[in-house]
Design an enzyme around this catalytic site. Structure first.
Site, short mmCIF file in Angstrom:
data_model
loop_
_atom_site.label_atom_id
_atom_site.label_comp_id
_atom_site.label_asym_id
_atom_site.label_seq_id
_atom_site.Cartn_x
_atom_site.Cartn_y
_atom_site.Cartn_z
N HIS A 162 0.90 -1.17 0.00
CA HIS A 162 0.00 0.00 0.00
C HIS A 162 0.93 1.21 0.00
CE1 HIS A 162 -2.71 -3.09 1.47
NE2 HIS A 162 -3.72 -2.29 1.27
N GLU A 165 -0.97 6.47 -0.35
CA GLU A 165 -2.43 6.46 -0.35
C GLU A 165 -2.99 7.78 0.19
OE1 GLU A 165 -4.09 3.24 1.92
OE2 GLU A 165 -6.15 3.72 1.35
ZN LIG Z 1 -5.72 -2.48 0.84
#
Ligand SMILES: [Zn+2]
Length: 351
Positions: A162, A165
């Site tokens: 990730h 973000e």
């Molecule tokens: Zn995720």
């Protein structure tokens, strides 16, 4: 053997075929694809006909959290750092013993990772590949990132991270400040200002690096320089537009990713963020429609995951991963339930 005829067949790597058919062999692979009259019907083949429907490659979900499905509707936090803390609270509340076990695992996480992979290896197949996923810059330490990246390289495993973000994540990485930094310091975890973007940070740590397959999930906070670094590292992107919107992260630079030649697929993220797992809704949220949407949902998604030799298009020899959808679906908003038939590696899993 299974022979499926449909009003339209979309191979994706070739123009759409009106009144087409696909023949699936006993190994679950595509044996023939083409106009209905040109596809053989071997003795004993099961025949299915969908004369008002489109036959497409199976849709590829590049990023989802199936383990959170049972939490649907249980997190209404709008603020992202509070939302993440609520997810953690929900997870911990599910099984209290798991909290102790995960703390122990945290202390010996590389060893646990090795053991988990040994345990899972027997299940790996052409349909199920193993990879490692050090979560995000606000939950993974610098030494752990380096150790996992080294391990992935040695074992030739793909990585998923990730990345870039939220604005809060950028604040943490660049300045060592903001809600994530405060939460870490409150737990006694030292925080360093790295004076660079999250993408640059993972490039410096060798996580995002040429030679290692790395799927970067979200990448909303990515500027031109970040896009160039992702391209140079051969990274691919899981674009999750509805999750990004739900958490008010902003809009990922999809056009810039595609211009740079990065492989981009779509992901639904978890039902805790978006409420359902509709890839067609993700395509609509990304501003894609028709053939462009279909291509990103199939072949480009498969390429982002490194699976394009096996799935993503209707071609002889590939796995029979396919779906039959109402023929108008690629041009209109989808009704709630859509697939008429779904095959995974030649096995009927729906319809
Ligand atoms: Zn995720």
């Amino acid at each position: 053997m299974l022979r499926i005829r449909a009003q339209f067949v979309h191979p994706v790597t070739a123009p759409p075929i009106s009144d087409g058919a696909v023949l699936v062999d006993e190994r679950g692979r595509i044996a023939a694809v083409g106009p209905n009259g040109a596809v053989p019907t071997p003795d004993g083949a099961v025949r299915r006909e969908f004369l008002a429907a489109a036959l497409v490659p199976g849709l590829v979900n590049c990023h989802t959290h199936l383990e959170l499905t049972h939490f649907a509707g249980r997190n209404s936090e709008r603020d992202f750092s509070r939302w993440i803390r609520t997810v953690r609270a929900l997870k911990d509340a599910t099984t209290p013993e798991e909290f102790v076990r995960s703390a122990e695992r945290g202390a010996a996480s590389m060893e646990e990772l090795r053991r988990a992979l040994d345990r899972l290896r027997p299940f790996a197949s052409s349909c199920l590949r193993l990879g490692v996923s050090p979560h995000a810059p606000y939950t993974v330490s610098e030494p752990l990132y380096r150790a996992v990246a080294d391990f992935a390289r040695r074992e030739a495993l793909p990585l998923a991270v990730h990345l870039a973000e939220s604005r809060e994540e950028s604040e943490l990485v660049r300045d060592g400040s903001g809600p994530f930094a405060e939460a870490l310091r409150a737990r006694g975890v030292p925080v360093t200002a790295h004076r660079c973007s999250p993408v640059e940070y993972l490039v410096q740590l060798g996580v995002v690096q040429r030679g290692t397959a790395c799927l970067c999930i979200h990448c909303v906070q990515a500027d031109q320089r970040d896009v160039a670094q992702l391209r140079d590292a051969g990274a691919s992107i899981a674009h999750c537009p509805r999750s990004n919107r739900a958490h008010a992260h902003g809009t990922a630079p999809l056009a810039a990713f595609r211009r740079a030649g990065l492989s981009v697929g779509l992901g639904t993220d978890s039902v805790l963020s978006v409420g359902d797992s509709s890839l067609l809704a993700e395509a609509a949220a990304a501003g894609l429609e028709g053939d462009d949407a279909l291509r990103m949902l199939t072949l480009e998604g498969a390429r982002a995951l490194g699976l394009e030799d096996e799935i993503g298009s209707l071609e002889v020899g590939k796995q029979a991963d396919l779906a039959v959808l109402p023929s108008t679906i690629l041009h209109r908003p989808p009704p709630p339930s859509t697939a008429l038939l779904t095959l995974v590696a030649g096995r009927v899993v729906h319809g």
